[in-house]
Design a protein around this motif. Structure first.
Motif, PDB file in Angstrom:
ATOM      1  N   GLY A  37       8.906  -4.758  -2.153  1.00  0.00           N
ATOM      2  CA  GLY A  37       9.844  -6.010  -2.122  1.00  0.00           C
ATOM      3  C   GLY A  37      11.222  -5.808  -2.032  1.00  0.00           C
ATOM      4  O   GLY A  37      11.841  -6.664  -1.046  1.00  0.00           O
ATOM      5  N   LEU A  38      11.621  -4.788  -2.600  1.00  0.00           N
ATOM      6  CA  LEU A  38      12.918  -4.451  -2.664  1.00  0.00           C
ATOM      7  C   LEU A  38      13.362  -4.034  -1.251  1.00  0.00           C
ATOM      8  O   LEU A  38      14.269  -4.442  -0.416  1.00  0.00           O
ATOM      9  CB  LEU A  38      13.553  -3.406  -3.339  1.00  0.00           C
ATOM     10  N   LEU A  39      12.484  -3.031  -0.373  1.00  0.00           N
ATOM     11  CA  LEU A  39      12.818  -2.665   0.880  1.00  0.00           C
ATOM     12  C   LEU A  39      12.567  -3.837   1.976  1.00  0.00           C
ATOM     13  O   LEU A  39      13.466  -3.849   2.791  1.00  0.00           O
ATOM     14  CB  LEU A  39      11.698  -1.578   1.242  1.00  0.00           C
ATOM     15  N   ARG A  40      11.632  -4.893   1.810  1.00  0.00           N
ATOM     16  CA  ARG A  40      11.643  -5.871   2.740  1.00  0.00           C
ATOM     17  C   ARG A  40      13.031  -6.517   2.624  1.00  0.00           C
ATOM     18  O   ARG A  40      13.335  -7.000   3.722  1.00  0.00           O
ATOM     19  CB  ARG A  40      10.239  -6.948   2.475  1.00  0.00           C
ATOM     20  N   SER A  41      13.536  -6.766   1.388  1.00  0.00           N
ATOM     21  CA  SER A  41      14.654  -7.725   1.347  1.00  0.00           C
ATOM     22  C   SER A  41      16.106  -6.689   1.998  1.00  0.00           C
ATOM     23  O   SER A  41      16.991  -7.429   2.137  1.00  0.00           O
ATOM     24  CB  SER A  41      15.221  -7.771  -0.134  1.00  0.00           C
TER      25      SER A  41
ATOM     26  N   TYR B 159       0.579  -1.056  -0.040  1.00  0.00           N
ATOM     27  CA  TYR B 159       0.083   0.015   0.048  1.00  0.00           C
ATOM     28  C   TYR B 159       0.801   1.170  -0.149  1.00  0.00           C
ATOM     29  O   TYR B 159       0.729   2.097  -0.537  1.00  0.00           O
ATOM     30  CB  TYR B 159      -0.790  -0.093   1.052  1.00  0.00           C
ATOM     31  N   TYR B 160       1.719   1.080   0.784  1.00  0.00           N
ATOM     32  CA  TYR B 160       2.840   2.477   0.748  1.00  0.00           C
ATOM     33  C   TYR B 160       4.087   2.404  -0.015  1.00  0.00           C
ATOM     34  O   TYR B 160       4.812   3.236   0.024  1.00  0.00           O
ATOM     35  CB  TYR B 160       2.982   2.801   2.278  1.00  0.00           C
ATOM     36  N   GLY B 161       4.516   1.212  -0.548  1.00  0.00           N
ATOM     37  CA  GLY B 161       5.922   1.077  -1.122  1.00  0.00           C
ATOM     38  C   GLY B 161       6.027   1.364  -2.345  1.00  0.00           C
ATOM     39  O   GLY B 161       7.280   1.434  -2.750  1.00  0.00           O
ATOM     40  N   GLU B 162       5.047   1.858  -2.967  1.00  0.00           N
ATOM     41  CA  GLU B 162       5.250   2.528  -4.635  1.00  0.00           C
ATOM     42  C   GLU B 162       6.154   1.656  -5.233  1.00  0.00           C
ATOM     43  O   GLU B 162       6.825   2.136  -6.010  1.00  0.00           O
ATOM     44  CB  GLU B 162       6.180   3.980  -4.139  1.00  0.00           C
ATOM     45  N   TYR B 163       5.677   0.400  -5.116  1.00  0.00           N
ATOM     46  CA  TYR B 163       6.277  -0.581  -6.177  1.00  0.00           C
ATOM     47  C   TYR B 163       7.809  -1.080  -5.585  1.00  0.00           C
ATOM     48  O   TYR B 163       8.483  -1.782  -6.320  1.00  0.00           O
ATOM     49  CB  TYR B 163       6.245  -0.318  -7.382  1.00  0.00           C
ATOM     50  N   LEU B 164       8.257  -0.384  -4.391  1.00  0.00           N
ATOM     51  CA  LEU B 164       9.578  -0.778  -4.070  1.00  0.00           C
ATOM     52  C   LEU B 164       9.394  -1.543  -2.658  1.00  0.00           C
ATOM     53  O   LEU B 164      10.446  -1.890  -2.139  1.00  0.00           O
ATOM     54  CB  LEU B 164      10.556   0.507  -3.900  1.00  0.00           C
TER      55      LEU B 164
ATOM     56  N   GLN C 208      15.335  -4.799   4.879  1.00  0.00           N
ATOM     57  CA  GLN C 208      15.078  -4.269   6.172  1.00  0.00           C
ATOM     58  C   GLN C 208      16.611  -4.587   7.066  1.00  0.00           C
ATOM     59  O   GLN C 208      16.254  -3.845   8.138  1.00  0.00           O
ATOM     60  CB  GLN C 208      14.160  -5.180   6.554  1.00  0.00           C
ATOM     61  N   HIS C 209      17.302  -5.354   7.125  1.00  0.00           N
ATOM     62  CA  HIS C 209      18.507  -5.637   7.924  1.00  0.00           C
ATOM     63  C   HIS C 209      19.336  -4.200   7.846  1.00  0.00           C
ATOM     64  O   HIS C 209      20.116  -4.129   8.626  1.00  0.00           O
ATOM     65  CB  HIS C 209      19.340  -6.715   7.445  1.00  0.00           C
ATOM     66  N   ARG C 210      19.204  -3.284   6.970  1.00  0.00           N
ATOM     67  CA  ARG C 210      20.037  -2.101   6.741  1.00  0.00           C
ATOM     68  C   ARG C 210      19.064  -1.017   6.545  1.00  0.00           C
ATOM     69  O   ARG C 210      19.501   0.182   5.829  1.00  0.00           O
ATOM     70  CB  ARG C 210      21.142  -1.967   5.769  1.00  0.00           C
ATOM     71  N   LEU C 211      17.768  -0.997   7.110  1.00  0.00           N
ATOM     72  CA  LEU C 211      16.846   0.013   7.010  1.00  0.00           C
ATOM     73  C   LEU C 211      16.403   0.488   8.283  1.00  0.00           C
ATOM     74  O   LEU C 211      16.031  -0.385   9.193  1.00  0.00           O
ATOM     75  CB  LEU C 211      15.640  -0.560   6.149  1.00  0.00           C
ATOM     76  N   GLN C 212      16.445   1.851   8.599  1.00  0.00           N
ATOM     77  CA  GLN C 212      16.285   2.510   9.893  1.00  0.00           C
ATOM     78  C   GLN C 212      15.342   3.634   9.818  1.00  0.00           C
ATOM     79  O   GLN C 212      15.715   4.347   8.993  1.00  0.00           O
ATOM     80  CB  GLN C 212      17.410   2.573  10.910  1.00  0.00           C
ATOM     81  N   GLY C 213      14.297   3.485  10.773  1.00  0.00           N
ATOM     82  CA  GLY C 213      13.363   5.091  10.528  1.00  0.00           C
ATOM     83  C   GLY C 213      14.029   5.721  11.827  1.00  0.00           C
ATOM     84  O   GLY C 213      14.018   5.341  13.145  1.00  0.00           O
ATOM     85  N   ILE C 214      14.256   6.867  11.456  1.00  0.00           N
ATOM     86  CA  ILE C 214      14.769   8.020  12.617  1.00  0.00           C
ATOM     87  C   ILE C 214      13.693   9.304  12.462  1.00  0.00           C
ATOM     88  O   ILE C 214      13.792   9.785  11.373  1.00  0.00           O
ATOM     89  CB  ILE C 214      16.348   8.295  12.506  1.00  0.00           C
ATOM     90  N   ILE C 215      13.056   9.454  13.469  1.00  0.00           N
ATOM     91  CA  ILE C 215      11.988  10.527  13.347  1.00  0.00           C
ATOM     92  C   ILE C 215      12.707  12.042  12.997  1.00  0.00           C
ATOM     93  O   ILE C 215      13.792  12.156  13.897  1.00  0.00           O
ATOM     94  CB  ILE C 215      11.072  10.712  14.596  1.00  0.00           C
ATOM     95  N   ASN C 216      12.286  12.803  12.324  1.00  0.00           N
ATOM     96  CA  ASN C 216      12.699  14.068  12.060  1.00  0.00           C
ATOM     97  C   ASN C 216      12.454  14.979  13.308  1.00  0.00           C
ATOM     98  O   ASN C 216      11.358  14.720  13.969  1.00  0.00           O
ATOM     99  CB  ASN C 216      11.928  14.989  10.961  1.00  0.00           C
ATOM    100  N   GLY C 217      13.333  15.842  13.610  1.00  0.00           N
ATOM    101  CA  GLY C 217      13.207  16.757  14.651  1.00  0.00           C
ATOM    102  C   GLY C 217      12.699  18.120  14.132  1.00  0.00           C
ATOM    103  O   GLY C 217      12.465  18.638  12.977  1.00  0.00           O
ATOM    104  N   LEU C 218      12.519  19.127  15.188  1.00  0.00           N
ATOM    105  CA  LEU C 218      12.324  20.484  14.785  1.00  0.00           C
ATOM    106  C   LEU C 218      13.100  21.283  15.464  1.00  0.00           C
ATOM    107  O   LEU C 218      13.881  21.390  16.258  1.00  0.00           O
ATOM    108  CB  LEU C 218      10.961  20.793  15.531  1.00  0.00           C
ATOM    109  N   ASP C 219      13.734  22.398  14.616  1.00  0.00           N
ATOM    110  CA  ASP C 219      14.501  23.317  14.960  1.00  0.00           C
ATOM    111  C   ASP C 219      13.908  24.323  15.975  1.00  0.00           C
ATOM    112  O   ASP C 219      13.173  25.312  15.682  1.00  0.00           O
ATOM    113  CB  ASP C 219      15.174  24.002  13.804  1.00  0.00           C
ATOM    114  N   TYR C 220      14.239  24.128  17.105  1.00  0.00           N
ATOM    115  CA  TYR C 220      13.338  24.688  18.389  1.00  0.00           C
ATOM    116  C   TYR C 220      13.959  26.263  18.610  1.00  0.00           C
ATOM    117  O   TYR C 220      13.197  27.062  19.036  1.00  0.00           O
ATOM    118  CB  TYR C 220      13.891  24.088  19.682  1.00  0.00           C
TER     119      TYR C 220
END
Length: 477
Positions: A233-237, A226-231, A239-251
């Motif tokens: 499968g590649l991203l699942r393969s 649904y969210y993978g934009e046809y990529l 996942q061992h080198r994929l990390q989500g890091i939340i963006n911050g805000l310039d306070y």
């Protein structure tokens, strides 16, 4: 640790979206951690003159792009303690805007090649090149194919950050072969090929040493169809080198205590915030009242932002005991929706179909609620600014919105906003109705503001995660 950010935009010099905010603010926080971080960008015509006149020439050289021999200049400018380099070629970048030209493939092929070629002239060979979105996606490919065997470049690691997977830089395969001097092995099978052409983004995902994206939930979502934009499968393969890091805000940049656009400065005082609301209502021509909640929408008026949900239930929304302020530009049908609503309900909605940073800040400061019903949202910055300015967010639970807005629980008093799960107009409507009802309960509202006050969405924690990632990449054997 030396890190070079390669990106297509950065505040304060040039901005079209949230990418620019990240590139303008994350390096400053990394520098506090002792990272020698620099940024490299195209030198666009639209960069304001007062920045251009401060730029210092560093070098110029002849760049080979396929069969072409091209001029490439490099200038530098220090801003906020960070060195910014600018790639100069008038033919490619001496024009209005950043993107949307028929030769964008060639323009950003030149940029990717220039980033790598220019290092030998900069007296700055980084340990990590951190590439952002598709415009820098071919840098890891070029590094692997043409530079990694050179002694000065062999140690370099590459990181690819996906800010929005929807934009993939897909162009004809023949253009990639022409611009990048890449053999057939880079296009057959598990390589650059995508949708019958080839993709900058896919190149960055496949050839980089590590992939990040801008929230943990989005990192999970893009591994699904649904969210993978046809990529996906590649991203699942990978996942061992994929990390989500939340963006911050310039306070520092977003602070209601010091914001030059905000007339009455405040931090947690709802009384002072209400004074900003009264001034905003007056400016917008809405009935001036403390009692009626003011709901804000500051966004690009495009499908991704969930505007279709508002279209679906606009009559019911206008029937609520609430006022609305909309600021943004985008797709014509959505611009027309809000113009029509403002005409039909002049005491309920103010439509401002424009880009106006000063008004945006006044809306954050003057609104009670801030709506983001996104179809998908890799991170989102609007909800972070809203909470910083003590405007309570109403969001759909997707991507970074889910990671940053905790739904309010009336039983426990926990939570920082209101949320709904399904992409459904009536689910959104019911959530907004609940928020409007609870606005009239002062104890609840005070509690929500107190909860937002405790949250830290600055770059501090996320910058440390990036620094740790760089360290792992550089020190691993």
């Amino acid at each position: 640790m030396k890190v070079l950010f390669a990106a297509s935009e950065a505040v304060p010099v040039v901005k079209t979206g949230g990418l620019a905010d990240v590139i303008g603010s994350l390096p400053k926080e990394l520098a506090k951690l002792g990272v020698d971080v620099r940024v490299i960008l195209p030198k666009y015509e639209d960069i304001p003159h007062h920045f251009k006149e401060r730029m210092e020439p560093v070098t110029d050289f002849e760049l080979q792009l396929g069969w072409r021999k091209l001029y490439c200049g490099v200038l530098k400018l220090e801003m906020g303690g960070i060195i910014f380099y600018f790639i100069d070629n008038e033919f490619y970048f001496g024009r209005k805007g950043c993107y949307g030209y028929g030769d964008d493939a060639e323009r950003f092929a030149f940029f990717c090649r220039a980033v790598l070629d220019s290092m030998q002239y900069l007296d700055f060979i980084p340990d990590v090149i951190h590439c952002h979105d598709w415009q820098a996606g071919m840098i890891p490919v070029l590094h692997r194919a043409h530079f990694s065997y050179l002694p000065a470049y062999a140690h370099i690691r590459t990181v690819m950050t996906v800010h929005n997977l929807k934009y993939q830089g897909v162009f004809a395969k023949e253009q990639f072969q022409d611009f990048f001097a890449l053999g057939e092995e880079h296009f057959s099978g598990y390589a650059l090929e995508l949708h019958g052409g080839a993709s900058f983004m896919k190149g960055g995902l496949l050839y980089s040493d590590f992939i990040t994206t801008v929230s943990p939930t989005y990192a999970e979502e893009i591994q699904t169809p649904y969210y993978g934009e046809y990529l996906d499968g590649l991203l699942r393969s990978q996942q061992h080198r994929l990390q989500g890091i939340i963006n911050g805000l310039d306070y520092e940049a977003f602070d209601p205590m010091t914001d030059a656009h905000v007339e009455i400065h405040y931090r947690d005082s709802l009384a002072k915030k209400q004074l900003n609301k009264l001034k905003l209502q007056e400016r917008l021509g809405l009935p001036v009242s403390k009692e009626i909640p003011l709901i804000a929408l500051v966004t690009r008026l495009v499908d991704q932002k969930g505007i279709a949900l508002i279209d679906r239930v606009v009559a019911e929304l206008m029937a609520l005991d609430a006022q609305w302020v909309v600021l943004g530009t985008g797709e014509p049908q959505f611009e027309q929706l809000f113009r029509w609503a403002a005409d039909q309900y002049p005491d309920k909605l103010s439509a401002n179909i424009s880009f106006d940073e000063a008004l945006a800040r006044q809306i954050y400061a003057g609104s009670d609620l801030f709506l983001m019903p996104s179809l998908f949202e890799p991170c989102g910055i609007g909800q972070l600014i809203a909470m910083r300015y003590r405007s309570v967010p109403i969001v759909r639970e997707t991507g970074g919105l889910k990671d940053t807005v905790a739904p309010y629980n009336e039983a426990t008093g926990e939570g920082t906003g209101f949320s709904f799960t399904n992409y459904n107009g009536h689910d959104m409507l019911h959530t907004i109705q609940r928020a409007v009802r609870l606005y009239h309960e002062p104890a609840v509202w005070d509690n929500l503001v107190a909860n937002m006050k405790k949250k830290d969405f600055s770059w501090r924690k996320s910058a440390q995660q990036y620094a740790d990632l760089y360290d792992r990449l550089v020190t691993r054997i």
